[in-house]
Design a protein around this motif. Structure first.
Motif, short mmCIF file in Angstrom:
data_model
loop_
_atom_site.label_atom_id
_atom_site.label_comp_id
_atom_site.label_asym_id
_atom_site.label_seq_id
_atom_site.Cartn_x
_atom_site.Cartn_y
_atom_site.Cartn_z
N GLU A 54 0.83 -1.21 0.00
CA GLU A 54 0.00 0.00 0.00
C GLU A 54 0.86 1.26 0.00
O GLU A 54 0.56 2.23 -0.69
CB GLU A 54 -0.93 0.00 1.21
CG GLU A 54 -2.01 -1.06 1.14
CD GLU A 54 -2.76 -1.20 2.44
OE1 GLU A 54 -3.99 -1.28 2.40
OE2 GLU A 54 -2.10 -1.24 3.51
N PHE A 55 1.96 1.23 0.76
CA PHE A 55 2.84 2.39 0.82
C PHE A 55 3.51 2.62 -0.53
O PHE A 55 3.62 3.76 -0.99
CB PHE A 55 3.88 2.21 1.93
CG PHE A 55 4.70 3.44 2.16
CD1 PHE A 55 4.13 4.57 2.72
CD2 PHE A 55 6.04 3.47 1.83
CE1 PHE A 55 4.89 5.72 2.93
CE2 PHE A 55 6.80 4.61 2.04
CZ PHE A 55 6.22 5.73 2.59
N GLU A 56 3.95 1.55 -1.20
CA GLU A 56 4.55 1.69 -2.53
C GLU A 56 3.53 2.22 -3.53
O GLU A 56 3.87 3.02 -4.40
CB GLU A 56 5.13 0.35 -3.00
CG GLU A 56 6.35 -0.10 -2.23
CD GLU A 56 7.50 0.90 -2.27
OE1 GLU A 56 7.74 1.50 -3.34
OE2 GLU A 56 8.17 1.07 -1.24
N GLN A 57 2.27 1.81 -3.42
CA GLN A 57 1.22 2.32 -4.30
C GLN A 57 1.01 3.81 -4.06
O GLN A 57 0.83 4.59 -5.00
CB GLN A 57 -0.08 1.55 -4.09
CG GLN A 57 -0.03 0.14 -4.59
CD GLN A 57 -1.24 -0.68 -4.18
OE1 GLN A 57 -1.96 -0.34 -3.25
NE2 GLN A 57 -1.46 -1.77 -4.90
N LEU A 58 1.03 4.23 -2.80
CA LEU A 58 0.88 5.65 -2.47
C LEU A 58 2.05 6.45 -3.03
O LEU A 58 1.86 7.51 -3.62
CB LEU A 58 0.79 5.84 -0.95
CG LEU A 58 0.72 7.27 -0.44
CD1 LEU A 58 -0.51 7.99 -0.99
CD2 LEU A 58 0.72 7.30 1.07
N LEU A 62 1.83 9.52 -5.80
CA LEU A 62 2.40 10.85 -5.56
C LEU A 62 3.42 11.21 -6.63
O LEU A 62 3.49 12.36 -7.07
CB LEU A 62 3.02 10.92 -4.16
CG LEU A 62 2.02 10.83 -3.00
CD1 LEU A 62 2.75 10.72 -1.68
CD2 LEU A 62 1.07 12.01 -3.00
N ARG A 63 4.24 10.24 -7.07
CA ARG A 63 5.20 10.49 -8.15
C ARG A 63 4.49 10.92 -9.42
O ARG A 63 4.90 11.84 -10.11
CB ARG A 63 6.03 9.24 -8.41
CG ARG A 63 7.41 9.25 -7.78
CD ARG A 63 8.31 8.17 -8.33
NE ARG A 63 7.75 6.82 -8.27
CZ ARG A 63 7.81 6.03 -7.20
NH1 ARG A 63 8.39 6.45 -6.11
NH2 ARG A 63 7.29 4.84 -7.23
N ARG A 64 3.40 10.19 -9.78
CA ARG A 64 2.64 10.55 -10.99
C ARG A 64 2.04 11.94 -10.86
O ARG A 64 2.05 12.71 -11.81
CB ARG A 64 1.54 9.51 -11.25
CG ARG A 64 2.07 8.19 -11.76
CD ARG A 64 0.98 7.29 -12.32
NE ARG A 64 -0.11 7.03 -11.40
CZ ARG A 64 -0.13 6.03 -10.50
NH1 ARG A 64 0.90 5.23 -10.39
NH2 ARG A 64 -1.16 5.86 -9.72
N MET A 65 1.51 12.26 -9.68
CA MET A 65 0.93 13.59 -9.49
C MET A 65 1.97 14.68 -9.65
O MET A 65 1.72 15.70 -10.28
CB MET A 65 0.26 13.67 -8.10
CG MET A 65 -0.99 12.82 -7.99
SD MET A 65 -1.65 12.74 -6.31
CE MET A 65 -1.97 14.45 -5.97
N LEU A 66 3.16 14.46 -9.06
CA LEU A 66 4.23 15.45 -9.17
C LEU A 66 4.74 15.59 -10.59
O LEU A 66 5.06 16.68 -11.05
CB LEU A 66 5.37 15.10 -8.23
CG LEU A 66 5.09 15.30 -6.74
CD1 LEU A 66 6.22 14.73 -5.91
CD2 LEU A 66 4.87 16.76 -6.41
N ALA A 67 4.80 14.49 -11.32
CA ALA A 67 5.27 14.52 -12.71
C ALA A 67 4.33 15.33 -13.60
O ALA A 67 4.76 15.95 -14.56
CB ALA A 67 5.42 13.10 -13.24
N ASN A 68 3.05 15.33 -13.26
CA ASN A 68 2.05 16.04 -14.05
C ASN A 68 1.75 17.44 -13.53
O ASN A 68 0.92 18.14 -14.10
CB ASN A 68 0.76 15.24 -14.13
CG ASN A 68 0.94 13.94 -14.87
OD1 ASN A 68 1.64 13.90 -15.88
ND2 ASN A 68 0.35 12.87 -14.39
#
Length: 70
Positions: A54-58, A62-68
């Protein structure tokens, strides 16, 4: 985050809270070596029970959100 609830982190000295949100609290710490001020994000108590998966999914979300973001 009150100073009394800031976690003790070896090698760091708590300075002051910076902010808080739905996922985490952020505090300013002084790192001893190298000597510098750093922001430390600590997950809120309701997230601390996350499994590794679950932590890796979170983190991936967050990485995808920051990239966009930009």
């Amino acid at each position: 985050m009150p100073a009394t609830s800031a976690p003790t982190i070896p090698g760091f000295t708590f300075i002051e809270p910076i902010g808080e949100g739905g996922l985490a609290d952020v505090s300013l710490y002084e790192q001893r070596l190298p000597s510098r001020r750093v922001a430390v994000k600590v997950l809120n108590h309701h997230l601390r029970g996350f499994s590794d998966v679950e932590f890796e999914q979170l983190k991936a979300l967050l990485r995808r959100m920051l990239a966009n973001a930009g």
